[in-house]
Design a protein around this motif. Structure first.
Motif, PDB file in Angstrom:
ATOM      1  N   HIS A 108       0.816  -1.220   0.000  1.00 48.81           N
ATOM      2  CA  HIS A 108       0.000   0.000   0.000  1.00 48.81           C
ATOM      3  C   HIS A 108       0.859   1.284   0.000  1.00 48.81           C
ATOM      4  N   HIS A 112       1.110   4.404  -2.886  1.00 49.32           N
ATOM      5  CA  HIS A 112       0.992   5.865  -2.693  1.00 49.32           C
ATOM      6  C   HIS A 112       2.111   6.588  -3.449  1.00 49.32           C
ATOM      7  N   TYR A 129       5.454  10.735   2.554  1.00 50.56           N
ATOM      8  CA  TYR A 129       4.173  10.015   2.569  1.00 50.56           C
ATOM      9  C   TYR A 129       3.565  10.160   3.963  1.00 50.56           C
ATOM     10  N   ASP A 289      -6.357   7.075   0.386  1.00 46.60           N
ATOM     11  CA  ASP A 289      -6.444   5.671  -0.042  1.00 46.60           C
ATOM     12  C   ASP A 289      -7.382   5.529  -1.241  1.00 46.60           C
ATOM     13  N   MET A 293      -4.468   3.557  -7.310  1.00 47.24           N
ATOM     14  CA  MET A 293      -3.027   3.411  -7.021  1.00 47.24           C
ATOM     15  C   MET A 293      -2.649   1.932  -6.890  1.00 47.24           C
TER      16      MET A 293
HETATM   17 FE   FE2 Z   1      -3.040   5.050   2.551  1.00 45.23          FE
END
Ligand code: FE2
Ligand code: ATP
Length: 334
Positions: A108, A112, A129, A289, A293
């Motif tokens: 994940h 991003h 991030y 989120d 992506m």
């Molecule tokens: Fe996230």
């Protein structure tokens, strides 16, 4: 090639459909919003199972395709909340088996970064991030996204959401805190903790939590939120600046849900100007989120890695981004 990506690490159940040229055909998301308090995994799981069917179908219909047109399923394998990750993994395995197409589990945090590189058209940035679950300053080196600095305790977004909750502001509190902070003018001294290249936000949180027990006027609250932003974003800026100086990269990319914050953007942008490097922020729709992506990173991974078996799709709630080889950075034109 068409890839359907499923994101379910935390509050959001999201499906994105992306082709191998990086065109996003559709993105449909449904975020769980607790009535009170923070996120309880049992409620989030219930939410994800309730909405997944509609979200999937809407994503297919918006992309103007059929399920049978898909070539690949990608899902968030970790890091994240175990029960939430399991929902996305189970749905992805079922789709892969039913449609008889391959499946890839995606990190994940790397997703991003990759969506930012794609949409900002930036090749090799230092990435800041910042989200509810993560605070990581990283850059590509020796075949991996190396972590140059990270939080030692609370993630920045989580810390801000906890402060918001103490002041009766519903989840997620980041946007509202930013709005109120605009009215602050006096800086209140708060713990500023940078240890080497790492950050610690728990002392800052505790200091504000103590203040939340006192009678606070609207003006005091604005000053406090202003000071919270100034302190925490300066800490991030300090570590980001050192990562930029150390890596000598010529761009910086801010991603994750907290990337929406204008004051943080301003601070990182000022540093970029001083170092004469490019400054990029992921377009806000793709900063938090999202399934797009995951789909895009799934394509990069599928094209450059060995096939994943269903038996290898076990969720990895504590999966670090610096454990993942990134073969596409060397073998594909980015
Ligand atoms: Fe996230
Ligand atoms: P991850 O799983 O990557 O840690 P996440 O589950 O936290 O992500 P995101 O959508 O990436 O989800 O980020 C949500 C966070 O972003 C929340 O903590 C929210 O308060 C914060 N946020 C959103 N907008 C702003 C803003 N304008 N200022 C500060 N924080 C913000």
């Amino acid at each position: 090639m068409l890839c359907l990506g499923i994101e379910s690490t935390a509050h959001t159940f999201s499906v994105g459909i992306v082709n191998d040229e990086g065109k996003i055909l559709s993105l449909i998301s449904d975020a769980f919003k607790p009535q009170t308090g923070g996120l309880k995994p049992v409620d989030v799981v219930e939410h994800h199972y309730t909405v997944f069917d509609t979200v999937l179908k809407q994503a297919i219909s918006k992309a103007n395709i059929e399920f049978s047109d898909l070539d690949l399923i990608a899902f968030s394998q970790g890091p994240g909340l175990g029960p939430c990750l399991r929902v996305g993994a189970a749905i992805s395995r079922s789709l892969s088996l039913q449609l008889n197409i391959p499946i890839v589990g995606v990190n994940h945090c790397i997703a991003h970064v990759e969506i930012g590189r794609l949409l900002c058209n930036v090749y090799d940035p230092v990435t800041v991030y910042v989200s509810g679950g993560n605070t990581i300053i990283s850059a590509f080196d020796s075949g991996m996204y190396q972590i140059f600095g990270e939080t030692l305790d609370l993630a920045i977004g989580n810390m801000i959401d906890m402060v918001a909750r103490d002041y009766g502001i519903p989840h997620p509190g980041g946007p509202k805190i930013e709005e109120i902070a605009k009215y602050g003018t006096n800086y209140i001294n708060l713990p500023y903790i940078v240890k080497g290249m790492d950050l610690s936000f728990s002392g800052l949180y505790t200091a504000i939590w103590k203040k939340s027990k006192e009678e606070t006027s609207k003006k005091n609250q604005a000053d406090l939120f202003y000071s919270l932003q100034e302190t925490s974003y300066s800490m991030l800026a300090e570590v980001s600046e050192r990562a930029i100086a150390h890596t000598e990269k010529n761009s910086v990319l801010v991603t994750g849900g907290v990337a929406a914050n204008k004051r943080l953007q301003e601070m990182i942008s000022n540093i970029s100007d001083e170092h004469k490097i490019e400054f990029h922020v992921v377009p806000l729709k793709y900063a938090g989120d999202n399934g797009a992506m995951i789909a895009w990173t799934g394509i990069l991974q599928y094209k450059t890695s060995k096939k994943t078996e269903i038996s290898e799709t076990k969720i990895l709630p504590k999966w670090r981004m610096d454990e993942v080889p990134i073969p596409w950075r060397n073998s594909l034109k980015d």
